[in-house]
Design a protein around this motif. Structure first.
Motif, PDB file in Angstrom:
ATOM      1  N   SER A  63       0.869  -1.241  -0.072  1.00 23.98           N
ATOM      2  CA  SER A  63       0.072  -0.134   0.088  1.00 23.98           C
ATOM      3  C   SER A  63       1.037   1.226   0.096  1.00 23.98           C
ATOM      4  N   ALA A  64       0.275   2.287  -0.514  1.00 21.93           N
ATOM      5  CA  ALA A  64       0.944   3.717  -0.626  1.00 21.93           C
ATOM      6  C   ALA A  64       0.065   4.752  -0.393  1.00 21.93           C
ATOM      7  N   ARG A  65       0.474   5.653   0.400  1.00 21.68           N
ATOM      8  CA  ARG A  65      -0.665   6.928   0.836  1.00 21.68           C
ATOM      9  C   ARG A  65       0.198   8.093   0.784  1.00 21.68           C
ATOM     10  N   LEU A  66      -0.569   9.201   0.669  1.00 21.71           N
ATOM     11  CA  LEU A  66       0.156  10.586   1.153  1.00 21.71           C
ATOM     12  C   LEU A  66      -0.257  10.662   2.583  1.00 21.71           C
ATOM     13  N   GLY A  67       0.898  11.349   3.179  1.00 19.97           N
ATOM     14  CA  GLY A  67       0.907  11.610   4.548  1.00 19.97           C
ATOM     15  C   GLY A  67       1.335  12.950   4.886  1.00 19.97           C
ATOM     16  N   GLY A  68       1.503  13.273   6.140  1.00 21.14           N
ATOM     17  CA  GLY A  68       1.850  14.689   6.435  1.00 21.14           C
ATOM     18  C   GLY A  68       0.804  15.642   6.531  1.00 21.14           C
ATOM     19  N   GLU A  69       1.050  16.673   6.895  1.00 24.75           N
ATOM     20  CA  GLU A  69       0.212  17.822   6.987  1.00 24.75           C
ATOM     21  C   GLU A  69      -0.191  18.562   5.530  1.00 24.75           C
ATOM     22  N   ASP A  70       0.760  18.749   4.771  1.00 24.96           N
ATOM     23  CA  ASP A  70       0.567  19.250   3.416  1.00 24.96           C
ATOM     24  C   ASP A  70       0.677  18.177   2.477  1.00 24.96           C
ATOM     25  N   LYS A  71       0.490  17.136   2.793  1.00 27.76           N
ATOM     26  CA  LYS A  71       0.278  15.851   1.744  1.00 27.76           C
ATOM     27  C   LYS A  71       1.753  15.738   0.970  1.00 27.76           C
ATOM     28  N   SER A  72       2.856  16.382   1.747  1.00 26.84           N
ATOM     29  CA  SER A  72       4.127  16.071   0.963  1.00 26.84           C
ATOM     30  C   SER A  72       4.949  14.745   1.256  1.00 26.84           C
ATOM     31  N   GLN A  73       4.351  13.942   2.161  1.00 24.94           N
ATOM     32  CA  GLN A  73       5.110  12.508   2.223  1.00 24.94           C
ATOM     33  C   GLN A  73       4.344  11.255   1.639  1.00 24.94           C
ATOM     34  N   ILE A  74       5.064  10.496   1.350  1.00 20.47           N
ATOM     35  CA  ILE A  74       4.504   9.357   0.692  1.00 20.47           C
ATOM     36  C   ILE A  74       4.968   8.086   1.839  1.00 20.47           C
ATOM     37  N   GLU A  75       3.887   7.463   2.440  1.00 21.85           N
ATOM     38  CA  GLU A  75       3.987   6.313   3.051  1.00 21.85           C
ATOM     39  C   GLU A  75       3.786   4.880   2.356  1.00 21.85           C
ATOM     40  N   VAL A  76       4.730   4.223   2.385  1.00 26.09           N
ATOM     41  CA  VAL A  76       4.673   2.869   1.661  1.00 26.09           C
ATOM     42  C   VAL A  76       5.048   1.985   2.679  1.00 26.09           C
ATOM     43  N   VAL A  77       4.036   0.927   2.543  1.00 30.98           N
ATOM     44  CA  VAL A  77       4.091  -0.204   3.188  1.00 30.98           C
ATOM     45  C   VAL A  77       4.301  -1.577   2.275  1.00 30.98           C
ATOM     46  N   GLY A  78       5.280  -2.298   2.781  1.00 25.67           N
ATOM     47  CA  GLY A  78       5.454  -3.510   1.729  1.00 25.67           C
ATOM     48  C   GLY A  78       6.443  -4.525   2.533  1.00 25.67           C
ATOM     49  N   ASP A  79       6.778  -5.467   1.647  1.00 26.20           N
ATOM     50  CA  ASP A  79       7.501  -6.613   2.255  1.00 26.20           C
ATOM     51  C   ASP A  79       8.693  -6.736   1.143  1.00 26.20           C
ATOM     52  N   GLY A  80       9.867  -6.428   1.694  1.00 28.44           N
ATOM     53  CA  GLY A  80      11.152  -6.343   0.753  1.00 28.44           C
ATOM     54  C   GLY A  80      11.377  -5.307  -0.194  1.00 28.44           C
ATOM     55  N   VAL A  81      10.672  -4.302   0.350  1.00 34.64           N
ATOM     56  CA  VAL A  81      10.907  -2.849  -0.659  1.00 34.64           C
ATOM     57  C   VAL A  81      12.166  -2.371  -0.420  1.00 34.64           C
ATOM     58  N   ASP A  82      12.919  -2.031  -1.372  1.00 33.50           N
ATOM     59  CA  ASP A  82      14.314  -1.242  -1.328  1.00 33.50           C
ATOM     60  C   ASP A  82      13.919   0.250  -1.016  1.00 33.50           C
ATOM     61  N   ALA A  83      14.093   0.719   0.032  1.00 30.47           N
ATOM     62  CA  ALA A  83      13.704   2.104   0.231  1.00 30.47           C
ATOM     63  C   ALA A  83      14.818   3.190  -0.500  1.00 30.47           C
ATOM     64  N   VAL A  84      16.083   2.902  -0.638  1.00 32.70           N
ATOM     65  CA  VAL A  84      16.801   3.715  -1.604  1.00 32.70           C
ATOM     66  C   VAL A  84      16.684   3.649  -2.925  1.00 32.70           C
ATOM     67  N   GLN A  85      16.373   2.535  -3.348  1.00 31.08           N
ATOM     68  CA  GLN A  85      15.884   2.495  -4.814  1.00 31.08           C
ATOM     69  C   GLN A  85      14.643   3.286  -5.160  1.00 31.08           C
ATOM     70  N   LEU A  86      13.551   3.402  -4.264  1.00 28.56           N
ATOM     71  CA  LEU A  86      12.383   3.755  -4.372  1.00 28.56           C
ATOM     72  C   LEU A  86      12.602   5.487  -4.194  1.00 28.56           C
ATOM     73  N   THR A  87      13.613   6.009  -3.137  1.00 31.14           N
ATOM     74  CA  THR A  87      13.827   7.361  -3.177  1.00 31.14           C
ATOM     75  C   THR A  87      14.542   7.947  -4.336  1.00 31.14           C
ATOM     76  N   ASN A  88      15.653   6.881  -4.978  1.00 30.97           N
ATOM     77  CA  ASN A  88      16.304   7.356  -6.325  1.00 30.97           C
ATOM     78  C   ASN A  88      15.265   7.616  -7.499  1.00 30.97           C
ATOM     79  N   LEU A  89      14.435   6.542  -7.551  1.00 37.04           N
ATOM     80  CA  LEU A  89      13.405   6.681  -8.608  1.00 37.04           C
ATOM     81  C   LEU A  89      12.659   7.919  -8.437  1.00 37.04           C
ATOM     82  N   LEU A  90      12.129   8.273  -7.400  1.00 38.61           N
ATOM     83  CA  LEU A  90      11.335   9.403  -6.996  1.00 38.61           C
ATOM     84  C   LEU A  90      12.187  10.640  -7.743  1.00 38.61           C
ATOM     85  N   ARG A  91      13.406  10.575  -7.207  1.00 38.55           N
ATOM     86  CA  ARG A  91      14.260  11.793  -7.361  1.00 38.55           C
ATOM     87  C   ARG A  91      14.408  11.810  -8.968  1.00 38.55           C
TER      88      ARG A  91
END
Length: 118
Positions: free
Chosen positions: A32-60
């Motif tokens: 699952s993935a959803r927007l979070g934070g007060e101004d909806k500037s955060q993405i909260e991702v829940v998963g099994d075996g997700v590479d956080a660095v790879q996801l951050t680099n893709l978003l960049r």
């Protein structure tokens, strides 16, 4: 192991947020993935075996500035273990030439006590 990843993304409006969510959901292992934070500037991702660095680099690369805020393990519900019944010994008297002897054979819960083969 399930984990929750929070990434702060700065975009140019709702289109960039939607694009960021599509990128996050496209990775393997994301549940699952959803927007979070007060101004909806955060993405909260829940998963099994997700590479956080790879996801951050893709978003960049595809959305803009992205900063990895936190990675934490999500506790799963533990199943209660059933207590196994104690092993009940079977006393079998043997009469021989002298004194009677007693043998104790343990019977396990999955065995039928009337079965002589097992």
């Amino acid at each position: 192991m399930k984990q929750k990843i929070v990434i702060k993304v700065t975009g140019n409006g709702p289109k960039s947020r939607t694009k960021a969510l599509r990128i996050a959901v496209g990775l393997s292992g994301v549940e699952s993935a959803r927007l979070g934070g007060e101004d909806k500037s955060q993405i909260e991702v829940v998963g099994d075996g997700v590479d956080a660095v790879q996801l951050t680099n893709l978003l960049r690369k595809k959305v803009g500035y992205a900063e990895l805020a936190s990675v934490e393990a999500v506790g799963e519900k533990k199943e209660e273990k059933k207590e196994e019944p104690a092993v009940q010994p079977v006393v079998w008297p043997v009469f021989g030439g002298g004194m009677p002897q007693t043998y104790i054979y343990p019977i396990h819960p999955h065995q039928d006590p009337s079965c002589s083969i097992m």
